[in-house]
Design an enzyme around this catalytic site. Sequence first.
Site, PDB file in Angstrom:
ATOM      1  N   ARG A 109       0.869  -1.173   0.000  1.00 26.89           N
ATOM      2  CA  ARG A 109       0.000   0.000   0.000  1.00 26.89           C
ATOM      3  C   ARG A 109       0.910   1.228   0.000  1.00 26.89           C
ATOM      4  O   ARG A 109       2.123   1.130   0.102  1.00 26.89           O
ATOM      5  CB  ARG A 109      -0.994   0.009   1.167  1.00 26.89           C
ATOM      6  CG  ARG A 109      -0.605  -0.676   2.433  1.00 26.89           C
ATOM      7  CD  ARG A 109       0.494  -0.023   3.203  1.00 26.89           C
ATOM      8  NE  ARG A 109       0.222   1.376   3.455  1.00 26.89           N
ATOM      9  CZ  ARG A 109       1.139   2.297   3.672  1.00 26.89           C
ATOM     10  NH1 ARG A 109       2.412   1.976   3.630  1.00 26.89           N
ATOM     11  NH2 ARG A 109       0.823   3.538   3.906  1.00 26.89           N
ATOM     12  N   ALA A 158       0.760   5.083  -2.257  1.00 24.38           N
ATOM     13  CA  ALA A 158       0.572   5.373  -3.679  1.00 24.38           C
ATOM     14  C   ALA A 158       1.777   4.996  -4.557  1.00 24.38           C
ATOM     15  O   ALA A 158       1.612   4.330  -5.580  1.00 24.38           O
ATOM     16  CB  ALA A 158       0.200   6.847  -3.863  1.00 24.38           C
ATOM     17  N   ARG A 182      -7.465  -0.337  -6.799  1.00 25.06           N
ATOM     18  CA  ARG A 182      -7.567   0.784  -5.870  1.00 25.06           C
ATOM     19  C   ARG A 182      -7.879   2.039  -6.687  1.00 25.06           C
ATOM     20  O   ARG A 182      -7.084   2.421  -7.559  1.00 25.06           O
ATOM     21  CB  ARG A 182      -6.246   1.015  -5.110  1.00 25.06           C
ATOM     22  CG  ARG A 182      -5.737  -0.151  -4.248  1.00 25.06           C
ATOM     23  CD  ARG A 182      -6.540  -0.361  -2.985  1.00 25.06           C
ATOM     24  NE  ARG A 182      -6.645   0.794  -2.134  1.00 25.06           N
ATOM     25  CZ  ARG A 182      -5.752   1.144  -1.193  1.00 25.06           C
ATOM     26  NH1 ARG A 182      -4.648   0.422  -1.040  1.00 25.06           N
ATOM     27  NH2 ARG A 182      -5.956   2.197  -0.430  1.00 25.06           N
ATOM     28  N   GLN A 185      -2.356   2.562  10.121  1.00 22.85           N
ATOM     29  CA  GLN A 185      -1.071   2.554   9.413  1.00 22.85           C
ATOM     30  C   GLN A 185      -0.003   3.340  10.159  1.00 22.85           C
ATOM     31  O   GLN A 185       1.183   3.048  10.061  1.00 22.85           O
ATOM     32  CB  GLN A 185      -1.227   3.124   7.998  1.00 22.85           C
ATOM     33  CG  GLN A 185      -2.062   2.270   7.075  1.00 22.85           C
ATOM     34  CD  GLN A 185      -3.444   2.850   6.894  1.00 22.85           C
ATOM     35  OE1 GLN A 185      -4.037   3.359   7.850  1.00 22.85           O
ATOM     36  NE2 GLN A 185      -3.983   2.791   5.692  1.00 22.85           N
ATOM     37  N   ASP A 224      -1.966  10.760  -2.001  1.00 26.28           N
ATOM     38  CA  ASP A 224      -2.287   9.685  -2.944  1.00 26.28           C
ATOM     39  C   ASP A 224      -2.677  10.227  -4.305  1.00 26.28           C
ATOM     40  O   ASP A 224      -2.528   9.552  -5.313  1.00 26.28           O
ATOM     41  CB  ASP A 224      -3.411   8.820  -2.381  1.00 26.28           C
ATOM     42  CG  ASP A 224      -2.934   7.936  -1.246  1.00 26.28           C
ATOM     43  OD1 ASP A 224      -2.691   6.747  -1.502  1.00 26.28           O
ATOM     44  OD2 ASP A 224      -2.782   8.440  -0.127  1.00 26.28           O
ATOM     45  N   ASN A 243      -5.377  12.518   0.748  1.00 27.49           N
ATOM     46  CA  ASN A 243      -4.562  11.646   1.585  1.00 27.49           C
ATOM     47  C   ASN A 243      -5.486  10.850   2.499  1.00 27.49           C
ATOM     48  O   ASN A 243      -6.711  10.984   2.453  1.00 27.49           O
ATOM     49  CB  ASN A 243      -3.564  12.484   2.390  1.00 27.49           C
ATOM     50  CG  ASN A 243      -2.482  11.640   3.031  1.00 27.49           C
ATOM     51  OD1 ASN A 243      -1.817  10.842   2.368  1.00 27.49           O
ATOM     52  ND2 ASN A 243      -2.291  11.807   4.326  1.00 27.49           N
TER      53      ASN A 243
END
Length: 363
Positions: free
Chosen positions: A52, A54, A89, A200, A241, A251
């Site tokens: 994960r 970007a 995604r 995260q 992202d 984001n």
Amino acid sequence: MKIAGTHYRTIWCTETGSIRVIDQSRLPFEFATVDLNTLDDAARAIRSMVVRGAPLIGATAAYGLALALRTAGSDAHLEQAARALQATRPTAHNLIWALNRMRDVLKDLAPSERADAAFLEAASICDADVEQCRSIGVHGLEIIRQLAEDAGRCVNILTHCNAGWLACVDWGTALSPIYMAHDAGVAVHVWVDETRPRNQGAALTAFELGAHGVPHTVIADNLGGHLMQRGQVDMVIVGSDRTTAAGDVCNKVGTYLKALAAQDNAVPFYAALPVSTIDWSLDQGCDIPIEERSASELTHITGRTSAGTIETVRLVPESSPALNLAFDVTPARLVSALITERGVCPATPAGLRSLYPDRGATE
């Protein structure tokens, strides 16, 4: 960056031709790798967030396309594989960017030549990401160094989600300047938002900062504003992202609230990003597609028990529904500046054009 003294990238090609990635779904309690051998393996790794961030999503998609072309190199198979990867995604622009770059390189080649060329181009994308992130660190370091000189003390930096080397191929975006400051002897301390619902920050940012020896403290997502009010945050730095041509930043959800608190308390708010994150076709952040993920990420949480086992437990009543939108958009007016591989610029169309005069709305 290093884990237990050993340098790792987040993705690399093995001698046997597999693509090996760090399984981020098992961090921070277990450091493990997974080998990707097929298109489906790559798509599943992106969708399930084994990988994960970007830039890393883009790199994995590039290698996923290369893996697909080992089976067949026809135009139809190329497009089918690209569509399958793009659907994994929806928000991160690097995914689309990487697939388009691969298409441009491969479209005029004979089908029999495409697989080898695809692996070379995917490796080139990875190498370029490492250099771009290193350059972001160089430019961001000067901001942190100036803050340290002005304050005459340790610089307290707040970050949201994970935009470190685990989110990229190496170095990271938002964390790259922090690593460089730490390595240069500039005293820094990082407030690490836990970043619910997937945590995260608590799981990944804390893990990699700790592995590199950077002082940090994990905080609840909602504590950041209070710390800013008390003067305990000198700057906020996040990743992105997808960034619009006007400087809006998309984001991890919760970033917008940090930007609002930063503006109210005169705390500078920076977004660090490579060019592959900029969507030159969009002028408004409201046009960015926002990914809705499984409600289970919000209703359940995974952790290690006192007995050492990894378990997942439910947090909310069985009858309660949940909405799990993964990203939000911070308007450019709340962003102090963008830190890119080409330098620092205002979060405005003119600011971005000053760094990227060769780019435009056709991309």
